[in-house]
Design a protein around this motif. Structure first.
Motif, PDB file in Angstrom:
ATOM      1  N   LEU A  92      17.959  -2.722  -8.051  1.00  0.00           N
ATOM      2  CA  LEU A  92      17.162  -2.516  -6.841  1.00  0.00           C
ATOM      3  C   LEU A  92      15.816  -1.833  -7.115  1.00  0.00           C
ATOM      4  O   LEU A  92      15.056  -1.566  -6.184  1.00  0.00           O
ATOM      5  N   ILE A  93      15.517  -1.555  -8.370  1.00  0.00           N
ATOM      6  CA  ILE A  93      14.310  -0.778  -8.685  1.00  0.00           C
ATOM      7  C   ILE A  93      13.042  -1.449  -8.145  1.00  0.00           C
ATOM      8  O   ILE A  93      12.210  -0.808  -7.491  1.00  0.00           O
ATOM      9  N   PHE A  94      12.878  -2.752  -8.377  1.00  0.00           N
ATOM     10  CA  PHE A  94      11.627  -3.407  -7.943  1.00  0.00           C
ATOM     11  C   PHE A  94      11.543  -3.474  -6.421  1.00  0.00           C
ATOM     12  O   PHE A  94      10.470  -3.290  -5.844  1.00  0.00           O
ATOM     13  N   ASP A  95      12.646  -3.733  -5.751  1.00  0.00           N
ATOM     14  CA  ASP A  95      12.644  -3.730  -4.283  1.00  0.00           C
ATOM     15  C   ASP A  95      12.307  -2.334  -3.760  1.00  0.00           C
ATOM     16  O   ASP A  95      11.577  -2.180  -2.773  1.00  0.00           O
ATOM     17  N   ALA A  96      12.832  -1.321  -4.414  1.00  0.00           N
ATOM     18  CA  ALA A  96      12.557   0.058  -3.999  1.00  0.00           C
ATOM     19  C   ALA A  96      11.071   0.381  -4.170  1.00  0.00           C
ATOM     20  O   ALA A  96      10.450   0.978  -3.288  1.00  0.00           O
ATOM     21  N   MET A  97      10.495  -0.057  -5.283  1.00  0.00           N
ATOM     22  CA  MET A  97       9.073   0.209  -5.526  1.00  0.00           C
ATOM     23  C   MET A  97       8.208  -0.492  -4.475  1.00  0.00           C
ATOM     24  O   MET A  97       7.187   0.051  -4.033  1.00  0.00           O
ATOM     25  N   ARG A  98       8.619  -1.694  -4.065  1.00  0.00           N
ATOM     26  CA  ARG A  98       7.853  -2.426  -3.038  1.00  0.00           C
ATOM     27  C   ARG A  98       7.819  -1.658  -1.711  1.00  0.00           C
ATOM     28  O   ARG A  98       6.831  -1.692  -0.991  1.00  0.00           O
ATOM     29  N   LEU A  99       8.889  -0.961  -1.396  1.00  0.00           N
ATOM     30  CA  LEU A  99       8.931  -0.175  -0.164  1.00  0.00           C
ATOM     31  C   LEU A  99       7.827   0.882  -0.134  1.00  0.00           C
ATOM     32  O   LEU A  99       7.329   1.260   0.925  1.00  0.00           O
ATOM     33  N   LEU A 100       7.438   1.356  -1.304  1.00  0.00           N
ATOM     34  CA  LEU A 100       6.442   2.429  -1.371  1.00  0.00           C
ATOM     35  C   LEU A 100       5.027   1.928  -1.124  1.00  0.00           C
ATOM     36  O   LEU A 100       4.132   2.718  -0.807  1.00  0.00           O
ATOM     37  N   ASN A 101       4.815   0.617  -1.264  1.00  0.00           N
ATOM     38  CA  ASN A 101       3.457   0.077  -1.098  1.00  0.00           C
ATOM     39  C   ASN A 101       2.896   0.335   0.292  1.00  0.00           C
ATOM     40  O   ASN A 101       1.690   0.480   0.458  1.00  0.00           O
ATOM     41  N   SER A 102       3.760   0.366   1.302  1.00  0.00           N
ATOM     42  CA  SER A 102       3.274   0.527   2.675  1.00  0.00           C
ATOM     43  C   SER A 102       3.299   1.987   3.144  1.00  0.00           C
ATOM     44  O   SER A 102       2.960   2.278   4.292  1.00  0.00           O
ATOM     45  N   VAL A 103       3.679   2.891   2.271  1.00  0.00           N
ATOM     46  CA  VAL A 103       3.756   4.309   2.652  1.00  0.00           C
ATOM     47  C   VAL A 103       2.391   4.965   2.479  1.00  0.00           C
ATOM     48  O   VAL A 103       1.746   4.818   1.436  1.00  0.00           O
ATOM     49  N   GLU A 104       1.948   5.656   3.520  1.00  0.00           N
ATOM     50  CA  GLU A 104       0.720   6.456   3.404  1.00  0.00           C
ATOM     51  C   GLU A 104       0.975   7.792   4.091  1.00  0.00           C
ATOM     52  O   GLU A 104       1.204   7.834   5.297  1.00  0.00           O
ATOM     53  N   LEU A 105       0.963   8.848   3.327  1.00  0.00           N
ATOM     54  CA  LEU A 105       1.239  10.186   3.842  1.00  0.00           C
ATOM     55  C   LEU A 105      -0.053  10.848   4.293  1.00  0.00           C
ATOM     56  O   LEU A 105      -1.150  10.441   3.891  1.00  0.00           O
ATOM     57  N   THR A 106       0.104  11.883   5.109  1.00  0.00           N
ATOM     58  CA  THR A 106      -1.040  12.693   5.526  1.00  0.00           C
ATOM     59  C   THR A 106      -0.755  14.144   5.155  1.00  0.00           C
ATOM     60  O   THR A 106       0.315  14.669   5.488  1.00  0.00           O
ATOM     61  N   ALA A 107      -1.688  14.758   4.454  1.00  0.00           N
ATOM     62  CA  ALA A 107      -1.548  16.167   4.084  1.00  0.00           C
ATOM     63  C   ALA A 107      -1.746  17.045   5.320  1.00  0.00           C
ATOM     64  O   ALA A 107      -2.478  16.646   6.225  1.00  0.00           O
ATOM     65  N   PRO A 108      -1.116  18.218   5.377  1.00  0.00           N
ATOM     66  CA  PRO A 108      -0.255  18.780   4.332  1.00  0.00           C
ATOM     67  C   PRO A 108       1.159  18.215   4.413  1.00  0.00           C
ATOM     68  O   PRO A 108       1.612  17.807   5.486  1.00  0.00           O
ATOM     69  N   ILE A 109       1.828  18.230   3.264  1.00  0.00           N
ATOM     70  CA  ILE A 109       3.220  17.788   3.217  1.00  0.00           C
ATOM     71  C   ILE A 109       3.968  18.678   2.221  1.00  0.00           C
ATOM     72  O   ILE A 109       3.400  19.112   1.213  1.00  0.00           O
ATOM     73  N   GLU A 110       5.230  18.950   2.550  1.00  0.00           N
ATOM     74  CA  GLU A 110       6.025  19.834   1.692  1.00  0.00           C
ATOM     75  C   GLU A 110       6.780  19.036   0.633  1.00  0.00           C
ATOM     76  O   GLU A 110       7.114  17.870   0.857  1.00  0.00           O
ATOM     77  N   SER A 111       7.082  19.705  -0.478  1.00  0.00           N
ATOM     78  CA  SER A 111       7.943  19.104  -1.494  1.00  0.00           C
ATOM     79  C   SER A 111       9.322  18.844  -0.891  1.00  0.00           C
ATOM     80  O   SER A 111       9.847  19.675  -0.144  1.00  0.00           O
ATOM     81  N   GLY A 112       9.902  17.705  -1.183  1.00  0.00           N
ATOM     82  CA  GLY A 112      11.234  17.371  -0.670  1.00  0.00           C
ATOM     83  C   GLY A 112      11.198  16.619   0.651  1.00  0.00           C
ATOM     84  O   GLY A 112      12.259  16.292   1.194  1.00  0.00           O
ATOM     85  N   SER A 113      10.000  16.303   1.157  1.00  0.00           N
ATOM     86  CA  SER A 113       9.896  15.543   2.405  1.00  0.00           C
ATOM     87  C   SER A 113      10.334  14.098   2.170  1.00  0.00           C
ATOM     88  O   SER A 113      10.012  13.497   1.142  1.00  0.00           O
ATOM     89  N   ILE A 114      11.043  13.545   3.143  1.00  0.00           N
ATOM     90  CA  ILE A 114      11.513  12.159   3.035  1.00  0.00           C
ATOM     91  C   ILE A 114      10.356  11.219   3.359  1.00  0.00           C
ATOM     92  O   ILE A 114       9.704  11.360   4.398  1.00  0.00           O
ATOM     93  N   VAL A 115      10.112  10.261   2.473  1.00  0.00           N
ATOM     94  CA  VAL A 115       9.037   9.286   2.717  1.00  0.00           C
ATOM     95  C   VAL A 115       9.592   7.890   2.993  1.00  0.00           C
ATOM     96  O   VAL A 115       8.926   7.073   3.614  1.00  0.00           O
ATOM     97  N   VAL A 116      10.784   7.573   2.498  1.00  0.00           N
ATOM     98  CA  VAL A 116      11.542   6.365   2.866  1.00  0.00           C
ATOM     99  C   VAL A 116      12.975   6.847   3.023  1.00  0.00           C
ATOM    100  O   VAL A 116      13.526   7.446   2.095  1.00  0.00           O
ATOM    101  N   ASP A 117      13.582   6.615   4.195  1.00  0.00           N
ATOM    102  CA  ASP A 117      14.865   7.299   4.422  1.00  0.00           C
ATOM    103  C   ASP A 117      16.089   6.546   3.914  1.00  0.00           C
ATOM    104  O   ASP A 117      17.146   7.148   3.728  1.00  0.00           O
ATOM    105  N   ASP A 118      15.991   5.239   3.681  1.00  0.00           N
ATOM    106  CA  ASP A 118      17.164   4.490   3.208  1.00  0.00           C
ATOM    107  C   ASP A 118      16.682   3.353   2.319  1.00  0.00           C
ATOM    108  O   ASP A 118      16.223   2.328   2.818  1.00  0.00           O
TER     109      ASP A 118
END
Ligand code: SF4
Length: 116
Positions: free
Chosen positions: A75-101
């Motif tokens: 599932l590694i490549f599928d998991a990496m693809r999920l990250l392409n659409s993630v854009e965070l906004t600072a500030p953010i804490e360590s341990g914050s969930i960016v993709v939940d499942d």
């Protein structure tokens, strides 16, 4: 029989895994190597690390993330693809969930660094 190097500790034992004998493991110095050798052939798992976009941070434009637990290797490549659409906004804490499942595993991607 398949040969593997155990990566669980720095000792690096040379394992022999007998796929034709119920995944019996030889060459391991401890029980963890037996588990690793069997799982590596039957159901290999990996912790995945990467980075995602973050806006508004004074530190960097990418924020490091990792899977909270190992996920199936296939599932590694599928998991990496999920990250392409993630854009965070600072500030953010360590341990914050960016993709939940990740791909139905129930395992999240989390930030590994707080960023302001
Ligand atoms: S079998 Fe045990 S001692 Fe050998 S590398 Fe694996 S964890 Fe280390």
């Amino acid at each position: 029989m398949i040969e593997l190097i155990c990566i669980v500790c720095p000792r690096g034992c040379r394992l022999k895994v007998y796929t034709d004998n119920n995944f019996k493991v030889a060459g391991n110095e401890c029980e963890r190597g037996e588990v690793y050798g069997r799982d590596e052939l039957k159901n290999p798992m990996r912790v995945v690390t990467s980075t995602v976009k973050i806006t508004g941070s004074k530190i960097n434009r990418r924020c490091p993330v990792k899977t909270l637990n190992p996920i199936p290797k296939h599932l590694i490549f599928d998991a990496m693809r999920l990250l392409n659409s993630v854009e965070l906004t600072a500030p953010i804490e360590s341990g914050s969930i960016v993709v939940d499942d990740i791909c139905g595993t129930g395992i999240p991607f989390v930030t590994t660094r707080g960023m302001s």
